[in-house]
Design a protein around this motif. Structure first.
Motif: not given
Length: 310
Positions: A289-308
């Protein structure tokens, strides 16, 4: 969603390629990404950026701040604007216990999330709210190309074997002397040692694909992008056992993890040069899961959790 990346601007007037690539992957997912480059050396130099950064944050409605490296994270923390996500890139965790204590303190008091690049880094911190997430690789930018074409483009002699040292020789932690000592031990004079220094990012792909072997002799690393980029090009790799390289190349044919013994490294180079098969590094990156698209999806999940949480 609006995101501000905060990072050093001391070594270059533009955003580093590693951080820009991550930002581009998030833009492709529909995020609005801006960059704030810190100017100034040492901790006091960094702290002078708190007021300018705070003004940028007041004048823009960012949903989240993502700081790269610890000193940049301190600046972002003292703006007292949340949420702040921090990426520690490797060197910070290898320093003194006082340094580790400071990271733990800021992580507890100021940060909504902390990203490290390897499990070893997470274990060293021994604290909560740590996420292991290496940088991803843009598989559309880094891909296998014809070796003869790339060697011709770089004016590398096709009758020679080419070993690519995957870094700047002047950086002491990259241990270029070990690479030179290892190549010197090889019996053939038909081997050339190249290195990556001042190469435009859009040209690096030709260096990977022109190389018969990609060599990393670093004393320490986090999750080195050069290894993942070489994997995306399906190149043979030889590396000292640093960072997460052993996990990255596990079970890949014609890839070797070595000690810091130049004779052992020379032996692995010799094996790699004699082997006619290429590793399927691209497949391995996708599995991890180290293609840039997969990593971006994981980052977005972290961002959304932090924003929430804010």
């Amino acid at each position: 969603m609006k995101l501000l990346f905060v990072s050093s601007g001391n070594k270059t007037i533009k955003v580093s390629e590693i951080i820009k690539n991550q930002g581009d992957s998030l833009v492709s997912k529909g995020w609005d990404v801006d960059y704030f480059l810190i100017k100034g050396s040492g901790l006091t130099g960094y702290l002078r950026n708190i007021i300018p950064l705070r003004k940028v944050l007041v004048n823009n409605n960012y949903n989240i701040i993502h700081a790269h490296y610890f000193f940049s994270a301190i600046v972002a923390s003292f703006t007292f604007k949340k949420p702040v996500i921090v990426s520690l890139m490797g060197s910070e965790v290898s320093k003194s216990n006082i340094y580790l204590s400071l990271i733990k303190f800021f992580n507890k008091k100021f940060w909504s999330g902390c990203i490290v690049k390897t499990n070893k880094m997470k274990e060293a911190l021994k604290t909560q709210n740590i996420n292991v997430l290496p940088n991803g690789v843009d598989m559309k930018r880094f891909m296998p190309l014809d070796k003869s074409f790339c060697q011709k483009k770089l004016n590398w002699l096709p009758e020679k074997k080419h070993v690519l040292f995957a870094s700047w020789p002047e950086r002491p932690e990259k241990n270029f002397q070990l690479a030179k000592d290892s190549v010197t031990l090889l019996p053939s004079e038909n081997i050339e040692l190249h290195y990556l220094k001042g190469i435009p990012n859009d040209q690096i792909i030709y260096y990977y694909n022109a190389a018969d072997v990609v060599l990393l002799t670093s004393k320490r690393e986090g999750s080195p992008n050069v290894i993942k980029e070489a994997m995306a090009c399906n190149r043979p790799i030889i590396s000292t056992d640093v960072g997460d390289v052993s996990e990255l190349v596990r079970n890949l044919g014609n890839c070797y993890i070595t000690s810091f013994d130049p004779s052992e490294i020379a032996g692995c180079i010799s094996k790699a040069l004699k082997c006619n098969s290429l590793p399927d590094g691209r497949k391995r990156l996708i599995e991890l899961g180290l293609d840039s698209e997969s990593v971006a999806d994981k980052l977005i999940l972290l961002y959304e959790k932090a924003i929430g949480r804010n």
